[in-house]
Design a protein around this motif. Structure first.
Motif, PDB file in Angstrom:
ATOM      1  N   SER A 113       0.830  -1.200   0.000  1.00 37.41           N
ATOM      2  CA  SER A 113       0.000   0.000   0.000  1.00 37.41           C
ATOM      3  C   SER A 113       0.866   1.252   0.000  1.00 37.41           C
ATOM      4  N   SER A 114       0.531   2.195  -0.891  1.00 34.57           N
ATOM      5  CA  SER A 114       1.277   3.449  -0.956  1.00 34.57           C
ATOM      6  C   SER A 114       0.888   4.393   0.178  1.00 34.57           C
ATOM      7  N   THR A 115      -0.254   4.119   0.832  1.00 26.80           N
ATOM      8  CA  THR A 115      -0.725   4.963   1.933  1.00 26.80           C
ATOM      9  C   THR A 115      -0.400   4.385   3.304  1.00 26.80           C
ATOM     10  N   GLY A 116       0.111   3.160   3.336  1.00 19.54           N
ATOM     11  CA  GLY A 116       0.401   2.515   4.618  1.00 19.54           C
ATOM     12  C   GLY A 116      -0.825   1.932   5.280  1.00 19.54           C
ATOM     13  N   LYS A 117      -1.942   1.875   4.540  1.00 22.33           N
ATOM     14  CA  LYS A 117      -3.182   1.341   5.104  1.00 22.33           C
ATOM     15  C   LYS A 117      -3.680   0.161   4.275  1.00 22.33           C
ATOM     16  N   MET A 118      -4.243  -0.838   4.960  1.00 20.47           N
ATOM     17  CA  MET A 118      -4.905  -1.950   4.297  1.00 20.47           C
ATOM     18  C   MET A 118      -6.301  -2.081   4.880  1.00 20.47           C
ATOM     19  N   ILE A 119      -7.310  -2.007   4.005  1.00 29.85           N
ATOM     20  CA  ILE A 119      -8.696  -2.042   4.455  1.00 29.85           C
ATOM     21  C   ILE A 119      -9.332  -3.375   4.086  1.00 29.85           C
ATOM     22  N   ILE A 120      -9.918  -4.026   5.090  1.00 38.70           N
ATOM     23  CA  ILE A 120     -10.728  -5.223   4.859  1.00 38.70           C
ATOM     24  C   ILE A 120     -12.174  -4.762   4.980  1.00 38.70           C
ATOM     25  N   ASN A 121     -12.876  -4.653   3.859  1.00 39.49           N
ATOM     26  CA  ASN A 121     -14.198  -4.026   3.849  1.00 39.49           C
ATOM     27  C   ASN A 121     -15.251  -4.809   4.621  1.00 39.49           C
ATOM     28  N   SER A 122     -15.230  -6.106   4.525  1.00 37.44           N
ATOM     29  CA  SER A 122     -16.189  -6.942   5.248  1.00 37.44           C
ATOM     30  C   SER A 122     -15.436  -8.153   5.786  1.00 37.44           C
ATOM     31  N   VAL A 123     -14.985  -8.045   7.024  1.00 38.21           N
ATOM     32  CA  VAL A 123     -14.113  -9.074   7.581  1.00 38.21           C
ATOM     33  C   VAL A 123     -14.886 -10.362   7.837  1.00 38.21           C
ATOM     34  N   SER A 124     -14.223 -11.487   7.648  1.00 37.16           N
ATOM     35  CA  SER A 124     -14.814 -12.794   7.920  1.00 37.16           C
ATOM     36  C   SER A 124     -13.823 -13.624   8.729  1.00 37.16           C
ATOM     37  N   GLU A 125     -14.259 -14.783   9.192  1.00 32.59           N
ATOM     38  CA  GLU A 125     -13.384 -15.618  10.010  1.00 32.59           C
ATOM     39  C   GLU A 125     -12.150 -16.074   9.230  1.00 32.59           C
ATOM     40  N   SER A 126     -12.243 -16.093   7.908  1.00 31.97           N
ATOM     41  CA  SER A 126     -11.084 -16.478   7.096  1.00 31.97           C
ATOM     42  C   SER A 126      -9.978 -15.419   7.147  1.00 31.97           C
ATOM     43  N   ASP A 127     -10.341 -14.203   7.583  1.00 33.33           N
ATOM     44  CA  ASP A 127      -9.351 -13.133   7.715  1.00 33.33           C
ATOM     45  C   ASP A 127      -8.610 -13.196   9.042  1.00 33.33           C
ATOM     46  N   GLU A 128      -9.061 -14.038   9.941  1.00 29.04           N
ATOM     47  CA  GLU A 128      -8.385 -14.157  11.233  1.00 29.04           C
ATOM     48  C   GLU A 128      -6.984 -14.733  11.034  1.00 29.04           C
ATOM     49  N   GLY A 129      -6.018 -14.175  11.751  1.00 25.61           N
ATOM     50  CA  GLY A 129      -4.653 -14.664  11.625  1.00 25.61           C
ATOM     51  C   GLY A 129      -3.655 -13.677  12.187  1.00 25.61           C
ATOM     52  N   LEU A 130      -2.377 -13.990  12.019  1.00 25.68           N
ATOM     53  CA  LEU A 130      -1.288 -13.142  12.509  1.00 25.68           C
ATOM     54  C   LEU A 130      -0.862 -12.162  11.422  1.00 25.68           C
ATOM     55  N   TYR A 131      -0.926 -10.872  11.734  1.00 19.31           N
ATOM     56  CA  TYR A 131      -0.580  -9.835  10.764  1.00 19.31           C
ATOM     57  C   TYR A 131       0.656  -9.057  11.222  1.00 19.31           C
ATOM     58  N   LYS A 132       1.422  -8.619  10.242  1.00 17.16           N
ATOM     59  CA  LYS A 132       2.530  -7.702  10.499  1.00 17.16           C
ATOM     60  C   LYS A 132       2.719  -6.836   9.261  1.00 17.16           C
ATOM     61  N   CYS A 133       3.515  -5.788   9.394  1.00 15.87           N
ATOM     62  CA  CYS A 133       3.784  -4.926   8.252  1.00 15.87           C
ATOM     63  C   CYS A 133       5.252  -4.515   8.265  1.00 15.87           C
ATOM     64  N   SER A 134       5.717  -4.002   7.131  1.00 18.34           N
ATOM     65  CA  SER A 134       7.100  -3.536   7.052  1.00 18.34           C
ATOM     66  C   SER A 134       7.158  -2.257   6.224  1.00 18.34           C
ATOM     67  N   ILE A 135       8.074  -1.376   6.607  1.00 16.49           N
ATOM     68  CA  ILE A 135       8.313  -0.128   5.890  1.00 16.49           C
ATOM     69  C   ILE A 135       9.776  -0.110   5.480  1.00 16.49           C
ATOM     70  N   SER A 136      10.016   0.072   4.194  1.00 18.17           N
ATOM     71  CA  SER A 136      11.388   0.062   3.682  1.00 18.17           C
ATOM     72  C   SER A 136      12.227   1.141   4.361  1.00 18.17           C
ATOM     73  N   GLY A 137      13.373   0.736   4.902  1.00 19.54           N
ATOM     74  CA  GLY A 137      14.278   1.659   5.555  1.00 19.54           C
ATOM     75  C   GLY A 137      13.979   1.922   7.007  1.00 19.54           C
ATOM     76  N   ALA A 138      12.804   1.452   7.479  1.00 17.52           N
ATOM     77  CA  ALA A 138      12.412   1.686   8.880  1.00 17.52           C
ATOM     78  C   ALA A 138      12.337   0.393   9.686  1.00 17.52           C
ATOM     79  N   GLY A 139      11.948  -0.685   9.020  1.00 19.09           N
ATOM     80  CA  GLY A 139      11.853  -1.970   9.720  1.00 19.09           C
ATOM     81  C   GLY A 139      10.466  -2.564   9.613  1.00 19.09           C
TER      82      GLY A 139
END
Length: 219
Positions: A158-184
């Motif tokens: 994402s160029s904005t740093g945001k990820m939108i899940i419009n209608s979340v379901s149980e299949s979306d459950e899980g471990l999430y993380k993110c990374s920013i180039s040069g920051a970690g």
């Protein structure tokens, strides 16, 4: 037939016990503001203890949070406690004690001294809700490109740093993380999704129905 009938009877007993246990443990509710599971050091966090006049917050490793003695406030539905500066050792599970030995739901937070966090709800979200995950860089308030991962697998950039899940379901459950180039990258945090039927009950029923491996009913 007798074994099947016994299994069904045990299933019904366990259902009643689980429901009774759920009511006892989670009769009082703990909320967090802002509602996210990850924080930078020195941020301020407010916990709302619904249904009690004094918010006695407990940390799984540190015990009672002493700073709550100075910041406790009554609210329209209970009380609140503000931790004005969180530190890395504040990471972990928190809850509050209610009357009669009851305990609230658990809220799990991660406090990092690093440069990147993932703003992800600390509380369970309901199926059908819109959920926004934001990758945040400590050193800048401007929008930053970020990559998102679920269960260790890249899922979105994402160029904005945001990820939108419009209608979340149980299949979306899980471990999430993110990374920013040069920051970690952020730590991993679980997104918990709740539907009308609780998945945990189904698991318990299957385990009960393993007596002699002759049960014909599965849930």
């Amino acid at each position: 037939m007798e074994v099947t009938a016994l299994c069904m009877k045990l299933l019904m007993i366990e259902m009643m016990l689980l429901c009774e246990h759920d009511q006892k443990v989670y009769a009082a509710s703990l909320f967090i503001d802002p509602n996210r599971a990850q924080f930078f050091e020195y941020e301020s966090v407010t916990f709302y203890c619904e249904g009690v006049s004094y918010c006695e917050l407990v940390h799984v490793l540190k015990g009672k949070i002493s700073s709550c003695n100075k910041t406790n406030k009554k609210t329209a539905t209970g009380s609140s406690c503000t931790v004005t500066n969180v530190y890395t050792d504040d990471s972990g599970k928190l809850w509050f004690q209610a009357g009669g030995g009851e305990r609230s739901n658990i809220v799990n937070i991660v406090v990092t001294a690093g440069s990147v966090i993932l703003e992800i709800p600390a509380l369970p979200v309901m199926e059908g809700e819109a959920v926004t995950l934001t990758c945040r860089n400590k050193t800048t308030s401007s929008q930053t490109s970020a990559d998102f991962y679920k269960d260790g697998v890249f899922i979105n950039s994402s160029s904005t740093g945001k990820m939108i899940i419009n209608s979340v379901s149980e299949s979306d459950e899980g471990l999430y993380k993110c990374s920013i180039s040069g920051a970690g990258e952020s730590t991993e945090t679980r997104l918990i999704v709740r539907g009308e039927t609780q998945k945990d009950f189904k698991i318990e029923f299957i385990s009960t129905c393993s007596i002699n491996d002759n049960c014909s009913s599965k849930y």
